[in-house]
Design a protein around this motif. Structure first.
Motif, short mmCIF file in Angstrom:
data_model
loop_
_atom_site.label_atom_id
_atom_site.label_comp_id
_atom_site.label_asym_id
_atom_site.label_seq_id
_atom_site.Cartn_x
_atom_site.Cartn_y
_atom_site.Cartn_z
N LEU A 168 26.10 26.57 0.83
CA LEU A 168 26.94 25.48 1.33
C LEU A 168 26.14 24.19 1.44
CD1 LEU A 168 28.93 27.22 4.21
CD2 LEU A 168 29.74 26.68 1.91
N VAL A 169 26.85 23.07 1.38
CA VAL A 169 26.23 21.77 1.62
C VAL A 169 26.32 21.47 3.11
CG1 VAL A 169 26.34 19.29 1.16
CG2 VAL A 169 26.78 20.92 -0.68
N VAL A 170 25.19 21.25 3.73
CA VAL A 170 25.13 20.98 5.16
C VAL A 170 25.11 19.46 5.38
CG1 VAL A 170 23.83 21.32 7.30
CG2 VAL A 170 23.86 23.11 5.54
N VAL A 171 26.11 18.97 6.10
CA VAL A 171 26.20 17.54 6.41
C VAL A 171 25.61 17.36 7.81
CG1 VAL A 171 27.71 15.54 6.62
CG2 VAL A 171 28.28 17.38 5.00
N GLN A 172 24.62 16.49 7.91
CA GLN A 172 23.87 16.42 9.15
C GLN A 172 23.39 15.00 9.45
OE1 GLN A 172 19.69 18.09 8.23
NE2 GLN A 172 20.97 18.70 6.48
N HIS A 173 23.23 14.72 10.74
CA HIS A 173 22.49 13.55 11.18
C HIS A 173 21.07 14.01 11.50
CE1 HIS A 173 24.78 9.94 11.20
NE2 HIS A 173 25.74 10.39 11.98
N TYR A 174 20.11 13.16 11.22
CA TYR A 174 18.72 13.52 11.51
C TYR A 174 17.91 12.27 11.84
CZ TYR A 174 17.30 11.51 7.09
OH TYR A 174 17.06 10.61 6.08
N THR A 175 16.88 12.46 12.64
CA THR A 175 15.86 11.46 12.88
C THR A 175 14.53 12.19 12.81
OG1 THR A 175 17.32 10.22 14.36
CG2 THR A 175 14.97 9.68 14.44
N ASP A 227 15.00 15.52 14.98
CA ASP A 227 16.23 15.68 15.75
C ASP A 227 17.33 15.91 14.72
OD1 ASP A 227 18.65 15.36 17.06
OD2 ASP A 227 18.08 13.55 18.12
N ILE A 228 17.93 17.09 14.70
CA ILE A 228 18.92 17.45 13.69
C ILE A 228 20.22 17.85 14.37
CG2 ILE A 228 19.52 19.03 11.80
CD1 ILE A 228 16.51 19.39 11.31
N GLU A 229 21.33 17.30 13.86
CA GLU A 229 22.65 17.70 14.32
C GLU A 229 23.50 18.09 13.12
OE1 GLU A 229 26.46 16.13 17.00
OE2 GLU A 229 24.92 14.70 16.33
N VAL A 230 23.99 19.32 13.10
CA VAL A 230 24.84 19.78 12.01
C VAL A 230 26.28 19.38 12.30
CG1 VAL A 230 25.70 21.77 10.74
CG2 VAL A 230 23.32 21.71 11.48
N LEU A 231 26.82 18.50 11.46
CA LEU A 231 28.17 17.98 11.68
C LEU A 231 29.25 18.86 11.07
CD1 LEU A 231 27.39 14.23 10.89
CD2 LEU A 231 27.45 15.34 13.13
#
Length: 258
Positions: A47-54, A126-130
């Motif tokens: 799957l393609v993981v859509v995420q915000h990261y810093t 810092d990772i958030e999986v959307l």
């Protein structure tokens, strides 16, 4: 000193998110704790993981953040195009989770580092999986462009890839991740060996995005690379007309004597 900085960053982020969770250390040496627990599913391979990261260096210097422009990133999980630590981090998360991940150098950019990351550098993410998507525009187009399997002597099917894009668009890009630079990355991948194909793709993208300064900028770059300076100048000027703050277009015009 690096250990002290790492502990300082870990402690400060712990306070910011008011978490009481203990930091977990995996068998590989990756350290992490979740700052938010989501209600989504575990992430399946492919799957393609859509995420915000810093991401920060161990001294607290921020390297990059998708949050700065509110543009989430997307990548296939797992992928050899991202660092080992990022693959492992995603494997520990569900959709909706957010966490801090401390990655030793051997899970990041190794002993040598790169132009932005020093040698043997620990990174803090810092990772958030959307959300997850079944595929991406980039993958779908590349599969058509190179018949599902890129080889050194592959001849790109650019026209067919463009038609594939049109078909996906008619279907509403269902369950596909659309990266902001997908077309540009594919186009520049063609430019050196197949400049005519790159031009065809960038011309199509200008037709799709006639008010995009970046679309004209990249078409201008492709013309310039192909030795067609007059057309390059026209497109750089159009790019600058649409966005007077486009410093790259301005610099290119100066290089071409305009």
């Amino acid at each position: 000193m690096k250990i002290f900085c790492f502990l300082l960053i870990l402690f400060s982020t712990h306070i910011v998110f008011s978490q009481t969770n203990d930091t977990i250390t995996t068998k590989t040496g990756l350290k992490y704790f979740l700052t938010k627990q989501g209600n989504g599913k575990a992430i399946d391979s492919g799957l393609v993981v859509v995420q915000h990261y810093t991401v920060w260096l161990s001294n607290g210097e921020k390297l990059q953040s998708s949050r700065d422009k509110n543009t989430p990133a997307g990548s296939v999980y797992p992928s050899d195009k991202i660092i080992k630590g990022a693959n492992e981090a995603i494997s520990l998360m569900k959709v909706g989770d957010r966490g801090k991940f401390i990655m030793p150098y051997y899970l990041a950019y190794g002993e040598k580092g790169n132009s932005l990351v020093p040698p043997k550098e620990t990174l803090i993410f810092d990772i958030e999986v959307l959300e997850t998507k079944k595929s991406s525009i980039s993958k779908e187009l590349l599969d058509v462009l190179y018949d599902d399997s890129f080889k050194v002597d592959s001849i790109p099917k650019t026209h067919e890839a463009i038609e594939k894009y049109k078909s996906l668009k008619r279907d509403g890009f269902t369950d596909l991740y659309i990266g902001p630079n997908d077309i540009y990355i594919i186009g520049f991948g063609l430019l050196e060996k197949f400049p005519k194909d790159a031009l065809e793709l960038f011309k199509f993208w200008v037709e799709e995005n006639p008010k995009s300064s970046d679309a004209y900028l990249h078409l201008g770059n492709a013309f310039n690379y192909s030795g067609e300076q007059k057309l390059a100048i026209e497109n750089f000027k159009k790019s600058l007309e649409l966005n007077p703050d486009n410093l790259v277009a301005l610099e290119q015009l100066k290089k071409l004597g305009n």
